[in-house]
Design an enzyme around this catalytic site. Structure first.
Site, PDB file in Angstrom:
ATOM      1  N   GLN A  74       7.525  47.540  38.665  1.00 46.05           N
ATOM      2  CA  GLN A  74       7.168  47.104  40.023  1.00 46.05           C
ATOM      3  C   GLN A  74       7.460  45.616  40.234  1.00 46.05           C
ATOM      4  O   GLN A  74       6.742  44.921  40.943  1.00 46.05           O
ATOM      5  CB  GLN A  74       5.693  47.399  40.305  1.00 46.05           C
ATOM      6  N   SER A  75       8.522  45.127  39.618  1.00 49.85           N
ATOM      7  CA  SER A  75       8.833  43.701  39.710  1.00 49.85           C
ATOM      8  C   SER A  75       9.175  43.263  41.138  1.00 49.85           C
ATOM      9  O   SER A  75      10.094  43.795  41.767  1.00 49.85           O
ATOM     10  CB  SER A  75      10.023  43.399  38.789  1.00 49.85           C
TER      11      SER A  75
END
Ligand code: PLP
Length: 326
Positions: A74-75
């Site tokens: 989920q960068s």
């Protein structure tokens, strides 16, 4: 005079500073302002956009045609890098640590929409996979440019040195009120290093307090000090820093990276319900949890003026991993 570095304008600057009057009242503590870097404007915004203005310019100056970077599933950094690539006509390859989910959600969904190609790896093999991916892209004639985790090298951090210049120029409510303390989420360290270098360059003398998201304070201080020194040098000013110059609090690591605890959930709810401002589960939720706890303990004194630097991240609220948490 500081060096002018190549820069591609992508962010909506200056970002707003808002007085969080209901949160201030609720906590019965210091005056809290919020610097809205969640609204930098590039594909839902966030702090990486300021770094990418310099990193993308450097990539283009080197004749790159592909941006490669790495991060967590989920960068936010990867999502903003994919957007910067799209906007500048570059390809983008993201090396993500984790298992590819059946359906993409949150930032990962946006990575795909923004046209990034994803290479999956395990946490242990991430460094090697990143290098292999870069080598293969070179061999394939893709002219790759490697952006480090979080965009945190001296070039990226220069974005946050300049942000302190912006803050000083902006003043709070244009009254030139400068905060006693800046509080924010610190992880790969580029944001903090830039703020620290910028503080020296632009004469900000307040405290710059990073709330660590995933690392013990000593290690993070060392990295930030080195990076702040390198950032100063890149900008042409002599300002070597040592770890003792860097303020990091690591009391809020809780269950580790990306794991929300009660204090984070409460803080995210407070910002949303009192100010209509969305924090994120990984970074700003933790930083706000730290700030609120320190206010309640009066470590942050009631007569201070505090600037909470909102670094973005809200797309992760929509990640499947947090479904049902709020
Ligand atoms: C990357 C990120 C941070 C941390 O910034 P660093 O420069 O890596 O320390 C904080 N908040 C959000 C939302 C981020 O995406």
């Amino acid at each position: 005079m500081i060096n002018t570095l190549p820069r591609i304008q992508m962010a909506h600057l200056p970002t707003a500073i808002e007085f969080a009057h209901r949160l201030t009242e609720h906590l019965n503590g210091p005056r809290i302002y919020i610097k809205r870097d969640d609204q930098t404007g590039l594909a839902l915004g966030g702090n990486k956009t300021r770094k990418l203005e310099f990193l993308t310019a450097d990539a283009l100056a080197h004749g790159a045609r592909t941006l490669i970077t790495a991060g967590a599933l989920q960068s936010n950094h990867c999502r903003q890098t994919a957007a910067a690539a799209a906007r500048n006509g570059l390809a983008c390859i993201l090396v993500l640590a984790g298992q590819p989910p059946d359906t993409a959600s949150g930032n990962l969904l946006l990575d795909g929409l923004l046209g990034a190609k994803i290479t999956w790896c395990s946490r242990e093999t991430r460094e090697q996979t990143l290098q292999d991916t870069f080598d293969r892209a070179s061999a394939d004639g893709l002219y790759p440019y490697l952006i480090p985790y979080g965009g945190s090298n001296a070039i990226g951090a220069a974005g946050y040195a300049m942000a302190i210049g912006e803050l000083m120029e902006q003043g709070i409510e244009s009254n030139a009120v400068v905060p006693d303390r800046i509080v924010f989420a610190s992880s790969s360290g580029g944001t903090q290093a830039g703020l620290v270098a910028g503080g020296q360059i632009f004469g900000y003398t307040g405290k710059i307090l990073g709330i660590s998201v995933d690392e013990n304070a000593q290690d993070l201080k060392e990295r930030v000090a080195d990076l702040a020194s390198a950032t100063g040098e890149l900008l042409g000013v002599q300002c070597p820093f040592v770890p003792a110059d860097i303020l990091v609090n690591d009391d809020y690591l809780g269950g580790g990276y990306g794991v929300m605890g009660g204090l984070e959930i409460e803080s995210i709810r407070l910002f949303a319900s009192l100010e209509g401002i969305l924090l994120d589960p990984v970074y700003t939720g933790r930083a706000a949890a730290g700030m609120i706890d320190l206010v309640r303990k009066k470590v942050i004194a009631p007569d201070e003026t505090v600037l909470f630097w909102h670094t973005g991240g809200a797309p992760a609220l929509f990640a499947d991993a947090y479904r049902g948490e709020f």
